[in-house]
Every structure is written in structure tokens, then in C-alpha cells.
Write an enzyme that holds these catalytic residues in place. Structure first.
Site, PDB file in Angstrom:
ATOM      1  N   ASP A  24       0.831  -1.209   0.000  1.00  0.00           N
ATOM      2  CA  ASP A  24       0.000   0.000   0.000  1.00  0.00           C
ATOM      3  C   ASP A  24       0.870   1.265   0.000  1.00  0.00           C
ATOM      4  O   ASP A  24       1.991   1.262   0.502  1.00  0.00           O
ATOM      5  CB  ASP A  24      -0.911  -0.026   1.240  1.00  0.00           C
ATOM      6  CG  ASP A  24      -2.097   0.912   1.090  1.00  0.00           C
ATOM      7  OD1 ASP A  24      -2.342   1.413  -0.024  1.00  0.00           O
ATOM      8  OD2 ASP A  24      -2.786   1.141   2.105  1.00  0.00           O
ATOM      9  N   TRP A  29       2.828   8.099  -2.408  1.00  0.00           N
ATOM     10  CA  TRP A  29       4.229   8.278  -2.816  1.00  0.00           C
ATOM     11  C   TRP A  29       4.289   9.216  -4.022  1.00  0.00           C
ATOM     12  O   TRP A  29       5.085  10.148  -4.060  1.00  0.00           O
ATOM     13  CB  TRP A  29       4.826   6.907  -3.176  1.00  0.00           C
ATOM     14  CG  TRP A  29       6.283   6.933  -3.536  1.00  0.00           C
ATOM     15  CD1 TRP A  29       7.348   6.794  -2.690  1.00  0.00           C
ATOM     16  CD2 TRP A  29       6.837   7.107  -4.856  1.00  0.00           C
ATOM     17  NE1 TRP A  29       8.525   6.878  -3.395  1.00  0.00           N
ATOM     18  CE2 TRP A  29       8.247   7.066  -4.727  1.00  0.00           C
ATOM     19  CE3 TRP A  29       6.285   7.296  -6.122  1.00  0.00           C
ATOM     20  CZ2 TRP A  29       9.114   7.203  -5.817  1.00  0.00           C
ATOM     21  CZ3 TRP A  29       7.140   7.439  -7.212  1.00  0.00           C
ATOM     22  CH2 TRP A  29       8.544   7.385  -7.054  1.00  0.00           C
ATOM     23  N   ASN A  72     -10.847  -2.535  -5.408  1.00  0.00           N
ATOM     24  CA  ASN A  72     -10.104  -1.588  -6.264  1.00  0.00           C
ATOM     25  C   ASN A  72     -10.744  -1.394  -7.646  1.00  0.00           C
ATOM     26  O   ASN A  72     -10.456  -0.411  -8.336  1.00  0.00           O
ATOM     27  CB  ASN A  72      -8.641  -2.016  -6.433  1.00  0.00           C
ATOM     28  CG  ASN A  72      -7.797  -1.871  -5.185  1.00  0.00           C
ATOM     29  OD1 ASN A  72      -6.858  -2.636  -4.959  1.00  0.00           O
ATOM     30  ND2 ASN A  72      -8.107  -0.892  -4.330  1.00  0.00           N
TER      31      ASN A  72
END
Ligand code: IPE
Ligand code: IPE
Ligand code: MG
Length: 257
Positions: A24, A29, A72
Site C-alpha cells: 500500500d 508516494w 479496487n
């Protein structure tokens, strides 16, 4: 002691047999670098290659990577499309290395939602590596633990209906054979990166006695040293499986001989 274990100062007998990783933090990021989320996913794939290679070299029996959850699918269409594109790339690019490293590859999850070209890449790789003797590398795709349990229940119900099994005879070992993870070693360890402390529908049945590690590192930054740091922490845990510490001590002593 394997050379890689020695190099990282790890005791091979204290390593997990089967590790699950919830990879995850790719989006955060990228966002923190003002990049599109897909840049984080791309960097994440590099870590998949690095960590799976290291796990194999350390002699880990099985590594299961959570790459795309059932939930998702509800992400924006362009992100889902980009993730599927990266998956295609990974399956093609990794083939050589997976075969060379004697890895046994499988995908766990609900395959019905995957596109037919991805499905055939997966099936080819599974077929080609099914007699390999090295690490089991499983990628959880379109995966949810609840869905997996339901699919197993349906398989058992149809066996009972067909007269091939009796309801009274169903036990935990038999049930496990109907899960996507059938034949894999017991799940000893789950790592979740990015600081979230939840299981997000990952390996719900298998996690019954897994040791959990929550690491604040975002997945694209999760390098070999970070992985080894978590493995070392695992080696230091006392697993009791319901026993008292004294019983566990005796058991270890008797195992040692
Ligand atoms: C994990 O990273 C990869 C997938 C779930 C596909 P995320 O995309 O969830 O990254 P964050 O949690 O938004 O940072
Ligand atoms: C879990 O991450 C799924 C994967 C890593 C593939 P998510 O980012 O989807 O989980 P939540 O939504 O934070 O629980
Ligand atoms: Mg996330």
C-alpha cells in the site's frame, strides 16, 4: 545457512514459511512528489521484482502479494486501466526471471473479472511454472478474502450436492483445499506498508495465526533493507498458538532435542 541469509544476518530457521504483503501507499508516494498516481504504481512494480527475488534467495517458501483488490475495481477507470496495463507488462517482463528462478507462479482472486488477454498470460505462466520447485509466488488480483471464502463454500456445496462429499465430514483441512491458496504453506506473516493498520479483505481465513507487521514506509520506498528489518522482527516474535509461554518453551526445547 543460505548465502543470502548469511549476508543479511538472518537465521533461516526463524524465517516465515509464507509471507503476505499488502503493498500500500503507491498513490501517496506519487502525490507527495507531484506525480500522477500511476508513477507510484510503476515504482511499486520495481519493488515487487526486488522483494520477490530477495524472498526467493532467502529460501522463503511462499510469498503472496496483494496487487489489486476486489474493491479496487471501484477506482477511477483510468487508474484501473493503468494498473491493468502495468500488470500486462509485469507478466510479460517477469516471465523469464520467474522461470529462471524456478518460481511457482499463481494468481489468487476472482478471475472472472479479468480481461481475456491478461487471463491467458496468467494461465501460460501458471502452466509453465507448475512443476517448478522454488518459491511459490502468488499475486492476489481482483482478490477479496470474503469472496474467496464464498467461492470455496460454493465448491463444497456442489460437491455435497453431487454426492462426492458429506457435510459432516467437512473439516478445516478439507475446506482449505477449496481456497485459492490450497497447497501453500501456512501464512506466518502479513506485512502492510504505508502506515495503515487494517487488513482490507486480504487472506482472511489464512491470517488466523499470522503475525502482523505494520510498516510506515510507502510501498515504492520499501526496499530490501526494510523487508529484512521486518523479517528480523518476525524472528524475534514468540508464537504461542493458544499455549502458555511455558508450554511454548518446552516445545521448542523438545524440538531442539
Ligand atoms: C496500493 O497503493 C496499490 C493498489 C491498491 C492498487 P494505493 O494506490 O492504494 O496508494 P495509496 O494508499 O492511495 O497511497
Ligand atoms: C489494499 O489497499 C489493496 C492493495 C494493496 C492491493 P487499498 O489502498 O485498496 O486499501 P484501503 O482502501 O486503504 O483499505
Ligand atoms: Mg491504498
Amino acid at each position: 545457512m543460505s548465502q543470502t541469509c548469511a549476508q543479511w544476518h538472518l537465521e533461516p530457521t526463524r524465517l516465515p514459511r509464507h509471507i503476505g504483503i499488502i503493498m500500500d501507499g503507491n498513490g501517496r508516494w506519487a502525490t507527495s512528489r507531484r506525480l500522477p498516481r500511476v508513477a507510484g504504481h510503476r515504482k511499486g512494480v520495481e519493488r515487487v521484482q526486488e522483494i520477490s527475488e530477495l524472498a526467493g534467495n532467502l529460501g522463503i517458501g511462499a510469498l503472496t502479494l496483494y496487487a489489486f483488490s476486489d474493491e479496487n475495481w471501484r477506482r477511477p477507470e483510468d487508474e484501473v486501466g493503468a494498473l491493468m496495463g502495468l500488470l500486462r507488462w509485469y507478466l510479460r517482463a517477469e516471465k523469464k526471471r520467474i522461470v529462471k528462478n524456478d518460481v511457482q507462479f499463481r494468481v489468487i482472486g476472482d478471475r472472472r473479472k479479468l480481461s481475456s488477454d491478461i487471463l491467458s498470460l496468467i494461465q501460460d505462466l501458471e502452466l509453465e511454472t507448475r512443476n517448478n520447485k522454488g518459491m511459490h509466488l502468488s499475486v492476489a488480483l481482483s482478490y477479496g478474502g470474503r469472496g474467496e471464502i464464498l467461492r470455496a463454500v460454493k465448491r463444497i456445496v456442489s460437491q455435497v450436492e453431487a454426492g462426492e462429499a458429506f457435510a459432516d465430514d467437512i473439516d478445516e483441512a478439507g475446506f482449505e483445499k477449496c481456497l485459492d491458496t490450497a497447497g501453500l504453506p501456512p501464512l506466518d506473516m502479513i506485512v502492510r506498508t504505508s502506515g495503515e493498520r487494517r487488513v482490507s479483505n486480504f487472506l482472511l481465513w489464512q491470517a488466523a495465526y499470522a503475525e502482523f507487521f505494520f510498516d510506515d514506509t510507502l510501498w515504492p520506498d520499501f526496499d530490501s533493507a526494510r523487508f529484512v528489518h521486518n523479517l528480523r522482527a518476525f524472528s524475534g516474535r514468540e508464537r504461542r498458538f493458544g499455549l502458555t509461554p511455558e508450554q511454548v518453551g518446552k516445545k521448542t526445547a523438545s524440538l531442539l532435542g
